[in-house]
Design an enzyme around this catalytic site. Structure first.
Site, short mmCIF file in Angstrom:
data_model
loop_
_atom_site.label_atom_id
_atom_site.label_comp_id
_atom_site.label_asym_id
_atom_site.label_seq_id
_atom_site.Cartn_x
_atom_site.Cartn_y
_atom_site.Cartn_z
N TYR A 157 13.89 20.80 26.71
CA TYR A 157 15.03 20.24 27.44
C TYR A 157 14.61 19.05 28.31
CZ TYR A 157 17.83 24.13 25.95
OH TYR A 157 18.52 25.04 25.17
N LYS A 229 7.20 32.80 22.65
CA LYS A 229 6.78 32.74 21.25
C LYS A 229 5.32 32.23 21.25
CE LYS A 229 7.71 32.91 16.80
NZ LYS A 229 8.00 34.15 16.07
N ASP A 295 11.28 36.54 18.96
CA ASP A 295 12.12 36.97 17.83
C ASP A 295 12.40 38.47 17.87
OD1 ASP A 295 9.44 37.23 17.29
OD2 ASP A 295 9.48 36.28 15.31
N ASP A 319 18.23 30.01 26.79
CA ASP A 319 19.54 29.53 26.35
C ASP A 319 20.06 30.44 25.23
OD1 ASP A 319 21.77 27.98 25.99
OD2 ASP A 319 20.71 26.13 25.52
O1 AKG Z 1 24.34 21.11 28.37
C1 AKG Z 1 24.87 21.56 27.36
O2 AKG Z 1 25.77 20.94 26.76
C2 AKG Z 1 24.49 22.91 26.83
C3 AKG Z 1 23.68 23.69 27.80
C4 AKG Z 1 23.64 25.12 27.47
O3 AKG Z 1 23.97 25.57 26.40
C5 AKG Z 1 23.21 26.06 28.50
O4 AKG Z 1 22.68 25.66 29.52
O5 AKG Z 1 23.36 27.26 28.29
MG MG Z 2 23.75 27.70 26.27
#
Ligand code: AKG
Ligand code: MG
Ligand code: NDP
Length: 430
Positions: A157, A229, A295, A319
Site C-alpha cells: 500500500y 505469509k 492462507d 484488508d
Molecule cells: O482505499 C480504497 O479504495 C480501498 C481500501 C480498502 O479496501 C480498505 O482499507 O479496506
Molecule cells: Mg478493504
C-alpha cells in the site's frame, strides 16, 4: 482555497501527557464520502447525536465540521484531497469519514490510504463481533469475536509501483539487472512486467504489534495471532513475524507467552515440559502470542473461530481478512473500523466497506458499519455511556428484525427498512 467553516461553538480535542483531552463540545470533522457515503452519513450523524444527547442530557455535544475529500471536494474545489482537509484532521485529532472511491488500474491513488499515510495512522483497528440474530453463513457465529490490528502505512500500500511499459519501469529494471542480476533473472517476463515494491520495517511492525498486545492486555483478551505469509516472503512477512515475537518477549516478558518460547522449551526439555510451561503461563493470565500463515488462517477463522482473538497482521492480509471475517457476522454492512495513531492521538473512523456505488442515493444500504465506527469513536473519546447506548439499541433493533436489505434477504420474517429508517428505529430504542 478556503474550504472550511468551523462551528462557532466548540473546541478541539487535544493530546496531553499521552492522553486525549476531550472537551464537552469537541469539534469533530467529518467527510461525507462518495457513492452511498451521503446516505449512510446522514443516518449515522443522527444516531451519534441522539446517543450523546440521551447519555449526557445536553452536557456534551459534538460540534460537527464538514471537511471535503473525493468527488465532492473535486466538484466544489477542484481538488480530490484539499490541504485544509488533512490540516483539519491534524488540528482536531479525531475525525470520521464515509467511503471514498478509488479507480482501478489507473487514475488517482486511494484517498483513503493517503489520509492514513499522511496522518501516520498506523493501526487499522477492525473488531469483528456478532450481534444476536444477525444472519450468518457459519454454524456458530457467536464464536466469532476477533479484533484485527492491520498495519496501515506500509506493505504494497506504500504505492511504490512501476507501470509496465513506462520509462520509470525500464530504468528500474535496468538498475535491477545491473546491480542484482540474480534477482533480475527471477522475473519471468521482464519486458511485460509491472513492478511493485513491498516495504516492511521493524519500526512499523513493532508499533503495530505493541498496540495489538496492549489492546489484548487492556481488554482481557487471551491471544494475539500474527498472520503472515513469511514462508514465501521471508524478508517482509517472515520478518514481520520474527520482529513481532521478539517485541513480545522483550517488552512484555511478564504478560505474554510466545510459541517461540514453547519451541525453545521443547528443544531444551521436551514437549511435555513445554506444554506444562505454556499451561502455567496461561493460567497466570498471560496472553499467548502465536502465529499462522495467511492462507490457512483464512480457512481456520471459519472452521475454528474460537482459536482467534486479537489478530496482528500486515496491510494487504488485513484488508482481505477484514472483509472475509465480516461475512461471518452478517457481512460488510456491519463492519466498523478506526485508523489510529496511539502516540499522537490522531484517528479517523470509517467503515470497512467501500462506496457500493450501485446503491448510491437509494437510501437503501446498511448504515451499521459507519454507525458502529462512530460507536468506536465515542468509546475512543471516553464517552462510553453514549457508545453503550448504540450497542444496546443495535441489539434491540436486530432482535426486532427491522433491518436493511442485506440482512432482510437472509433473515426469516424480517421487515426490510430503508437506511434512514434503520437510524430512526435505533434512535427510538435509546
Ligand atoms: O482505499 C480504497 O479504495 C480501498 C481500501 C480498502 O479496501 C480498505 O482499507 O479496506
Ligand atoms: Mg478493504
Ligand atoms: N475505506 C474506503 O473508503 C473504502 C473504499 N473502497 C472503494 O469503494 C469502491 C467500491 O468498492 P467495492 O469493491 O465494490 O466494495 P464495496 O464495499 O463498496 O461494495 C461491495 C458490496 O458490498 C456490499 N455492501 C457495501 N456496503 C454496504 C452497506 N453499507 N450495506 C450493505 N451492503 C454493503 C454490497 O453487496 P451486495 O451487492 O451483495 O448488495 C456491495 O455491492 C471502490 O472504489 C473501492 O476502492 C473500498 C473499500 C474501502
Amino acid at each position: 482555497m478556503a474550504t472550511l467553516t468551523p462551528p462557532s461553538n466548540g473546541s478541539p480535542i487535544t493530546m496531553e501527557n499521552g492522553k486525549l483531552v476531550v472537551p464537552d463540545l469537541p469539534i469533530i470533522p467529518f467527510i461525507e464520502g462518495d457513492g452511498t457515503g451521503p446516505d449512510i452519513w446522514r443516518a449515522t450523524v443522527r444516531v451519534l447525536d441522539a446517543a450523546v444527547a440521551s447519555a449526557y442530557q445536553g452536557q456534551k455535544q459534538i460540534q460537527w465540521l464538514e471537511i471535503y475529500a473525493g468527488e465532492k471536494a473535486h466538484r466544489l474545489f477542484d481538488s480530490w484531497l484539499p490541504d485544509e482537509t488533512v490540516g483539519a484532521c491534524r488540528d482536531y485529532k479525531v475525525a470520521i469519514k464515509g467511503p471514498l472511491t478509488t479507480p482501478i488500474g489507473g487514475g488517482i491513488r486511494s484517498l483513503n490510504v493517503a489520509l492514513r499515510q499522511m496522518l501516520d495512522l498506523y493501526v487499522c483497528l477492525r473488531p469483528v463481533r456478532w450481534f444476536k440474530g444477525v444472519p450468518s453463513p457459519v454454524k456458530n457465529p457467536a464464536a466469532v469475536d476477533m479484533v484485527i490490528f492491520r498495519e496501515n502505512t506500509e506493505d504494497i500500500y506504500a504505492g511504490v509501483e512501476f507501470e509496465q511499459g513506462s520509462e520509470e519501469n525500464e530504468r528500474f529494471l535496468q538498475l535491477l539487472q545491473q546491480h542484482f542480476p540474480d534477482h533480475f533473472k527471477k522475473i519471468r517476463f521482464p519486458e511485460t512486467s509491472g513492478i511493485g515494491i513491498k516495504p516492511v520495517s521493524r519500526q512499523g511492525t513493532e508499533r503495530l504489534v505493541r498496540a495489538a498486545i496492549e489492546y489484548a492486555l487492556a481488554n482481557g483478551r487471551k491471544s494475539v495471532t500474527i498472520v503472515h505469509k513469511g514462508n514465501i516472503m521471508k524478508f517482509t512477512e517472515g520478518a514481520f513475524r520474527n520482529w513481532a515475537y521478539a517485541l513480545a518477549e522483550r517488552e512484555f516478558p511478564e504478560q505474554t507467552y510466545t510459541w517461540e518460547q514453547w519451541t525453545r522449551s521443547k528443544e531444551a526439555s521436551g514437549e511435555q515440559a513445554a506444554n506444562q510451561e505454556q499451561a502455567k503461563a496461561l493460567a497466570e493470565g498471560r496472553i499467548l502470542i502465536k502465529d499462522a500463515i495467511a492462507d490457512i488462517s483464512l480457512q481456520q477463522v471459519l472452521t475454528r473461530p474460537d482459536e482467534f482473538d486479537v489478530i496482528a497482521t500486515m496491510n494487504l492480509n488485513g484488508d482481505y481478512l477484514s472483509d472475509a471475517l465480516a461475512a461471518q457476522v452478517g457481512g460488510i454492512g456491519i463492519a466498523p473500523g478506526g485508523n489510529i495513531n496511539y502516540l499522537t492521538g490522531a484517528a479517523i473512523f470509517e467503515a470497512t466497506h467501500g462506496t457500493a456505488p450501485k446503491y448510491a442515493n437509494l437510501d437503501k444500504v446498511n448504515p451499521g458499519s459507519l454507525i458502529l465506527s462512530g460507536e468506536m469513536m465515542l468509546r475512543y473519546l471516553g464517552w462510553t455511556e453514549a457508545a453503550d447506548k448504540i450497542i444496546d439499541a443495535m441489539d434491540a433493533v436486530i432482535a426486532s428484525k427491522q433491518v436493511t436489505y442485506d440482512f432482510a434477504r437472509q433473515m426469516e420474517n424480517a421487515t426490510e427498512v430503508k437506511c434512514s429508517k434503520f437510524a430512526d428505529v435505533l434512535i427510538e430504542n435509546m
